[in-house]
Motif scaffolding. Sequence first.
Motif, PDB file in Angstrom:
ATOM      1  N   HIS A 180     -15.511   5.087   4.456  1.00  0.00           N
ATOM      2  CA  HIS A 180     -14.755   4.403   5.370  1.00  0.00           C
ATOM      3  C   HIS A 180     -14.926   2.573   5.157  1.00  0.00           C
ATOM      4  N   THR A 181     -16.426   2.403   4.477  1.00  0.00           N
ATOM      5  CA  THR A 181     -16.597   1.097   4.379  1.00  0.00           C
ATOM      6  C   THR A 181     -15.963   0.533   3.050  1.00  0.00           C
ATOM      7  N   THR A 182     -15.688   1.326   2.001  1.00  0.00           N
ATOM      8  CA  THR A 182     -14.957   0.879   0.879  1.00  0.00           C
ATOM      9  C   THR A 182     -13.337   0.845   1.105  1.00  0.00           C
ATOM     10  N   GLY A 183     -13.205   1.811   1.973  1.00  0.00           N
ATOM     11  CA  GLY A 183     -11.703   1.971   2.426  1.00  0.00           C
ATOM     12  C   GLY A 183     -10.981   0.837   2.975  1.00  0.00           C
ATOM     13  N   MET A 184     -12.046   0.564   4.075  1.00  0.00           N
ATOM     14  CA  MET A 184     -11.436  -0.793   4.869  1.00  0.00           C
ATOM     15  C   MET A 184     -11.189  -1.998   4.028  1.00  0.00           C
ATOM     16  N   ALA A 185     -12.048  -2.137   3.190  1.00  0.00           N
ATOM     17  CA  ALA A 185     -11.746  -3.281   2.203  1.00  0.00           C
ATOM     18  C   ALA A 185     -10.802  -3.130   1.054  1.00  0.00           C
ATOM     19  N   HIS A 186     -10.655  -2.211   0.563  1.00  0.00           N
ATOM     20  CA  HIS A 186     -10.040  -1.995  -0.834  1.00  0.00           C
ATOM     21  C   HIS A 186      -8.791  -0.728  -1.082  1.00  0.00           C
ATOM     22  N   TRP A 187      -8.722   0.188   0.120  1.00  0.00           N
ATOM     23  CA  TRP A 187      -7.885   1.267  -0.202  1.00  0.00           C
ATOM     24  C   TRP A 187      -6.325   0.981  -0.297  1.00  0.00           C
ATOM     25  N   GLU A 188      -5.826   0.287   0.698  1.00  0.00           N
ATOM     26  CA  GLU A 188      -4.554   0.029   0.717  1.00  0.00           C
ATOM     27  C   GLU A 188      -4.154  -0.974  -0.691  1.00  0.00           C
ATOM     28  N   VAL A 189      -4.850  -2.179  -0.825  1.00  0.00           N
ATOM     29  CA  VAL A 189      -4.420  -3.077  -1.727  1.00  0.00           C
ATOM     30  C   VAL A 189      -4.544  -2.288  -2.990  1.00  0.00           C
ATOM     31  N   ASN A 213     -21.110  16.502   8.462  1.00  0.00           N
ATOM     32  CA  ASN A 213     -22.249  16.018   7.552  1.00  0.00           C
ATOM     33  C   ASN A 213     -22.610  14.522   8.206  1.00  0.00           C
ATOM     34  N   GLY A 214     -21.979  13.968   8.914  1.00  0.00           N
ATOM     35  CA  GLY A 214     -21.980  12.552   9.188  1.00  0.00           C
ATOM     36  C   GLY A 214     -21.456  11.555   8.633  1.00  0.00           C
ATOM     37  N   ARG A 215     -20.831  11.954   7.285  1.00  0.00           N
ATOM     38  CA  ARG A 215     -19.948  11.170   6.731  1.00  0.00           C
ATOM     39  C   ARG A 215     -18.638  10.656   7.293  1.00  0.00           C
ATOM     40  N   ARG A 216     -18.101   9.385   7.156  1.00  0.00           N
ATOM     41  CA  ARG A 216     -16.907   8.881   7.643  1.00  0.00           C
ATOM     42  C   ARG A 216     -16.009   8.567   6.402  1.00  0.00           C
ATOM     43  N   THR A 217     -14.804   9.120   6.458  1.00  0.00           N
ATOM     44  CA  THR A 217     -13.834   8.679   5.396  1.00  0.00           C
ATOM     45  C   THR A 217     -12.874   8.099   6.149  1.00  0.00           C
ATOM     46  N   PHE A 218     -11.847   7.241   5.453  1.00  0.00           N
ATOM     47  CA  PHE A 218     -11.211   6.147   6.040  1.00  0.00           C
ATOM     48  C   PHE A 218      -9.815   6.534   6.087  1.00  0.00           C
ATOM     49  N   GLY A 219      -9.452   7.946   5.551  1.00  0.00           N
ATOM     50  CA  GLY A 219      -7.961   8.325   5.724  1.00  0.00           C
ATOM     51  C   GLY A 219      -6.837   7.425   5.302  1.00  0.00           C
ATOM     52  N   HIS A 220      -5.900   7.141   6.288  1.00  0.00           N
ATOM     53  CA  HIS A 220      -4.954   6.068   5.866  1.00  0.00           C
ATOM     54  C   HIS A 220      -4.146   6.801   4.614  1.00  0.00           C
ATOM     55  N   SER A 221      -3.804   8.098   4.644  1.00  0.00           N
ATOM     56  CA  SER A 221      -2.878   8.735   3.614  1.00  0.00           C
ATOM     57  C   SER A 221      -1.606   8.040   3.864  1.00  0.00           C
ATOM     58  N   MET A 222      -0.853   7.784   2.730  1.00  0.00           N
ATOM     59  CA  MET A 222       0.386   6.941   2.685  1.00  0.00           C
ATOM     60  C   MET A 222       1.218   7.223   1.253  1.00  0.00           C
ATOM     61  N   LEU A 223       2.401   7.032   1.662  1.00  0.00           N
ATOM     62  CA  LEU A 223       3.472   6.995   0.382  1.00  0.00           C
ATOM     63  C   LEU A 223       3.754   5.442   0.189  1.00  0.00           C
ATOM     64  N   VAL A 224       3.433   4.883  -1.046  1.00  0.00           N
ATOM     65  CA  VAL A 224       3.860   3.500  -1.183  1.00  0.00           C
ATOM     66  C   VAL A 224       5.075   3.777  -2.304  1.00  0.00           C
ATOM     67  N   ASP A 225       6.017   2.745  -2.256  1.00  0.00           N
ATOM     68  CA  ASP A 225       7.183   2.791  -3.148  1.00  0.00           C
ATOM     69  C   ASP A 225       7.056   1.785  -4.140  1.00  0.00           C
ATOM     70  N   PRO A 226       7.919   1.917  -5.420  1.00  0.00           N
ATOM     71  CA  PRO A 226       7.674   0.832  -6.568  1.00  0.00           C
ATOM     72  C   PRO A 226       7.449  -0.614  -6.223  1.00  0.00           C
ATOM     73  N   TRP A 227       8.219  -1.018  -5.176  1.00  0.00           N
ATOM     74  CA  TRP A 227       7.991  -2.379  -4.819  1.00  0.00           C
ATOM     75  C   TRP A 227       6.790  -2.870  -4.040  1.00  0.00           C
ATOM     76  N   GLY A 228       5.933  -1.682  -3.869  1.00  0.00           N
ATOM     77  CA  GLY A 228       4.643  -1.840  -2.924  1.00  0.00           C
ATOM     78  C   GLY A 228       4.721  -1.775  -1.524  1.00  0.00           C
ATOM     79  N   GLU A 229       5.711  -1.622  -1.094  1.00  0.00           N
ATOM     80  CA  GLU A 229       5.972  -1.159   0.330  1.00  0.00           C
ATOM     81  C   GLU A 229       5.374   0.014   0.849  1.00  0.00           C
ATOM     82  N   VAL A 230       4.706   0.224   1.943  1.00  0.00           N
ATOM     83  CA  VAL A 230       3.937   1.299   2.397  1.00  0.00           C
ATOM     84  C   VAL A 230       5.202   1.889   3.208  1.00  0.00           C
TER      85      VAL A 230
END
Length: 265
Positions: A180-189, A213-230
């Motif tokens: 979740h920590t790194t995802g919030m900052a960097h995943w989508e970009v 196990n206590g770990r929190r993962t970020f989720g935000h599964s997505m499809l991005v197109d070739p122009w960079g649009e989610v």
Amino acid sequence: MTLVAAVQMVSTPDVAENFDTAARLVAEAAQQGAQLVTLPEYWPIMGMTDADKIAHAEQAGDGPIQQFMSALAARHRIWLVGGTLPLVSGQEGKVLNTLLVYGPDGQAVSRYDKIHLFGFTRGEESYNESKTIVPGSAVGTFEAPFGRVGLSVCYDLRFPELYRAMGECTLIVVPAAFTHTTGMAHWEVLLRARAIENQCYVLASAQGGVHRNGRRTFGHSMLVDPWGEVKSLLREGEGIVLGNVDPGVLARVRESLPALKHRTL
């Protein structure tokens, strides 16, 4: 056009439970017409410790996890990008974190062993995949009916040179278990950057929630197109992301901004 889907899970230490979840979500995607479905990283087991996956390591080509994925692909007549599973590495106490692809006939068609191993420490939060995983060394792609598909896993996303080495792809897949920590900052970009610079679709299938196990993962599964649009997004929890890979969109982006042809290195 080809309808593709990303499965998002909150995997547990119980492999049988994860099988049930994956089977249900893949069936949902197939029923809606998806022809290619991807599972997230670590989908078969998210253990209480990183070492728990070692007990479930399989020999390449044999084992209950591989049999499950093969049967799932054949049952629904889909291309199944099987997230990752632990395979025997040859090094005691370590596994390969392997992505396997199955065709609509249930036959394995491609393999990619995760190359870049995640390491992160901030305060009490710390991860070091190299303690239990042996890195791969070969770039992975396969030819689907709609074009070349590039294979990558999670932390690979931070290394653009890997994606250049794949050649021109129609689709890149990114099964992941981003924190979740790194995802919030960097995943989508990062996902959007890989789509933009390679002028292709990017389909990311993530773990998304608080695990036993206590770990929190970020989720935000997505499809991005070739122009960079989610084009489609699921923020947290179990579910699926659906969207079309449109060759017309791909061609228009590459014709209007022929960046791939302008490369000099």
